[in-house]
Design a protein around this motif. Structure first.
Motif, mmCIF file in Angstrom:
data_model
loop_
_atom_site.group_PDB
_atom_site.id
_atom_site.type_symbol
_atom_site.label_atom_id
_atom_site.label_comp_id
_atom_site.label_asym_id
_atom_site.label_seq_id
_atom_site.Cartn_x
_atom_site.Cartn_y
_atom_site.Cartn_z
ATOM 1 N N TYR B 16 27.243 29.051 61.444
ATOM 2 C CA TYR B 16 26.602 29.798 62.341
ATOM 3 C C TYR B 16 28.211 31.162 62.177
ATOM 4 N N CYS B 17 27.498 32.552 63.122
ATOM 5 C CA CYS B 17 29.171 33.527 62.802
ATOM 6 C C CYS B 17 30.668 33.009 63.381
ATOM 7 N N CYS B 20 30.809 31.578 67.701
ATOM 8 C CA CYS B 20 29.833 31.330 67.895
ATOM 9 C C CYS B 20 29.633 29.570 68.828
ATOM 10 N N ASN B 22 27.859 27.754 69.503
ATOM 11 C CA ASN B 22 26.997 26.425 68.757
ATOM 12 C C ASN B 22 27.544 25.399 68.179
ATOM 13 N N CYS B 51 19.466 29.682 65.687
ATOM 14 C CA CYS B 51 20.568 28.961 65.197
ATOM 15 C C CYS B 51 21.052 28.191 66.164
ATOM 16 N N ASN B 121 22.820 31.380 74.914
ATOM 17 C CA ASN B 121 23.486 32.241 74.615
ATOM 18 C C ASN B 121 22.937 33.178 74.856
ATOM 19 N N GLY B 125 19.433 34.542 68.717
ATOM 20 C CA GLY B 125 20.397 35.210 68.162
ATOM 21 C C GLY B 125 20.064 35.150 66.519
ATOM 22 N N CYS B 200 27.731 33.971 71.965
ATOM 23 C CA CYS B 200 27.114 35.102 70.774
ATOM 24 C C CYS B 200 27.843 35.990 70.487
ATOM 25 N N PRO B 201 28.885 36.097 69.762
ATOM 26 C CA PRO B 201 28.679 37.260 69.943
ATOM 27 C C PRO B 201 28.219 38.493 69.145
ATOM 28 N N THR B 202 27.910 38.271 68.097
ATOM 29 C CA THR B 202 26.874 38.706 67.055
ATOM 30 C C THR B 202 25.232 39.306 67.698
ATOM 31 N N ALA B 203 24.900 38.771 68.231
ATOM 32 C CA ALA B 203 23.430 39.325 69.384
ATOM 33 C C ALA B 203 23.727 39.870 69.785
HETATM 34 S S1 SF4 Z 1 24.010 35.233 65.638
HETATM 35 FE FE1 SF4 Z 1 24.478 34.505 67.987
HETATM 36 S S2 SF4 Z 1 24.141 32.676 68.037
HETATM 37 FE FE2 SF4 Z 1 23.207 32.946 65.967
HETATM 38 S S3 SF4 Z 1 25.438 32.003 64.734
HETATM 39 FE FE3 SF4 Z 1 25.762 34.047 65.131
HETATM 40 S S4 SF4 Z 1 26.806 34.419 67.341
HETATM 41 FE FE4 SF4 Z 1 25.816 32.106 66.796
#
Ligand code: SF4
Ligand SMILES: Cc1ncc(C[n+]2csc(CCOP(=O)(O)OP(=O)(O)O)c2C)c(N)n1
Ligand code: SF4
Lengths: 90, 262
Positions: B16-17, B20, B22, B51, B121, B125, B200-203
């Motif tokens: 996981y990022c 994240c 999760n 994810c 999220n 993701g 979900c900071p990334t997506a």
């Molecule tokens: S994309 Fe979003 S949900 Fe998937 S691991 Fe990264 S932060 Fe978590």
């Protein structure tokens, strides 16, 4: 008990700095060998769990360990036990 | 024993990022499972694709990582084949509510004895941030470049209406309450649904001015409306801000359940 951050697991998200009631976790300022800025611990002996876990026989507070998404926070047994002088400001 | 014993430590750190949510939900779930005193041989973790659905791969027990949206179908099969097994399902908002929506409502209706933890999220993701049925109105995603125009699917309310025995919603910030809710879900015979709002900071965050992990946590914290407070506001006729979501226990009842060992 001693509070430790596992540098091999921590990804430096700094969520722990948002939840500790004593503000023990502070944003770090140095990259480690994995390229992660691991938070630094400000007088960790103030942590309730470090002081009282042995006495109560269970985990107290523990919110940093629960919220850390990377399972990087834990308490280690200190041997031999070293008593600390702890000043707690309110 | 502690929650730590349930992790496959050779697989950590997980993929996981940074930041994240999760991982936090896995912590809370394993804490609750550990408190139940269950045996690792009698516990099965099941998931779909996403994810969030990678979670069972980091847990030592037997697990099924199934096809997209079909976690509940597989879980129903496992439970009915061997009702002595304890079933915990990890799923995402896309997995559960979009492609798996039909399995979800029918698992609630049948009230199959299992606990479902949905890591919502608010986005897809794993595939890079497409809008999901839970993307808030106005939020940007790769498929809603001008802002989401469709209303949000309230998964907890859906589970209540479809017939689940226990339904609760918390966020990844409310770790203590979430752990308690999951444990109540594990104890309840029949279908238990726990929706965990996660960051979900990334997506999601990156496209919605919540780039920092702390911004996303603050978003969850400030948009969560306690059930009691929501009821009070409704009684007093106060308008409830549409961007807020209720957190707390939605229902706890004992409808006839399927797959409960005699
Ligand atoms: S994309 Fe979003 S949900 Fe998937 S691991 Fe990264 S932060 Fe978590
Ligand atoms: C049948 C099928 N359709 C589409 C996909 C592509 N896909 C993989 S993961 C995913 C979205 C998962 O989103 P969600 O359940 O919200 O989980 P998250 O990654 O956000 O935790 C999609 C559409 C797939 N793997 N299989
Ligand atoms: S919450 Fe965990 S992963 Fe994040 S900075 Fe703190 S110790 Fe590291």
């Amino acid at each position: 008990m001693k509070l430790v951050i596992d540098e091999r697991r921590c990804k430096g998200c700094n969520i722990c700095t948002m939840v500790c009631p004593y503000r023990i976790f502070r944003e770090g300022d140095r990259l480690n060998d994995r390229g992660v800025v691991v938070p630094r611990l400000d007088r960790p002996e103030r942590c309730t769990n470090c002081r009282l876990q042995g006495l109560y026989g269970r985990r107290l507070c523990g919110v940093c360990q629960m919220i850390c998404p990377d399972q990087a926070i834990r308490w280690e047994e200190e041997k031999p036990y070293e008593p600390h002088r702890v000043v707690i400001e309110f | 024993m502690s929650a730590d014993d349930w992790f496959r430590t050779d697989r950590l750190p997980h993929i996981y990022c940074t930041g994240c949510g999760n991982g936090t939900i896995i912590n809370c779930t394993l804490e609750a499972v550990d408190a139940m005193g269950w045996n690792k041989n009698d516990t099965v973790f099941i998931s779909g694709i996403g994810c969030s659905s990678r979670a069972p791969g980091y847990i030592v027990t037997d697990s099924l990582h199934t096809t997209h949206g079909r976690a509940l179908a597989f879980a129903t099969g496992v439970k009915l084949a061997n009702p002595r097994l304890h079933i915990v399902v990890f799923t995402g908002d896309g997995d559960l509510a979009a492609i798996g929506g039909n399995h979800f409502i029918h698992a609630c209706r049948r009230n199959v004895d299992m606990t479902v933890v949905c890591m919502n999220n608010m986005i897809y993701g794993m595939t890079g941030g497409q809008g999901s049925p839970c993307t808030p109105v106005g939020a940007l995603s790769t498929t809603t470049p001008y802002g989401m125009g469709e209303p949000v699917f309230d998964l907890a309310e859906l589970a209540v209406t479809a017939g689940a025995n226990y339904v609760a919603r918390w966020t990844s910030y409310h770790v203590t309450e979430l752990t308690r809710a999951i444990q109540t879900g594990l104890e309840t015979p029949g279908f238990s649904f726990i929706e965990a709002m996660v960051q979900c900071p990334t997506a999601y965050g990156r496209r919605n001015k919540l780039r920092q992990v702390s911004d996303m946590i603050t978003y969850l914290k400030t948009h969560a409306l306690l059930m009691q407070k929501k009821k009070r506001m409704e009684e007093e006729g106060e308008p409830i801000p549409p961007e807020m979501f209720a957190v707390g226990e939605f229902t706890r009842r004992s409808r006839p359940a399927l797959g409960v060992p005699k």
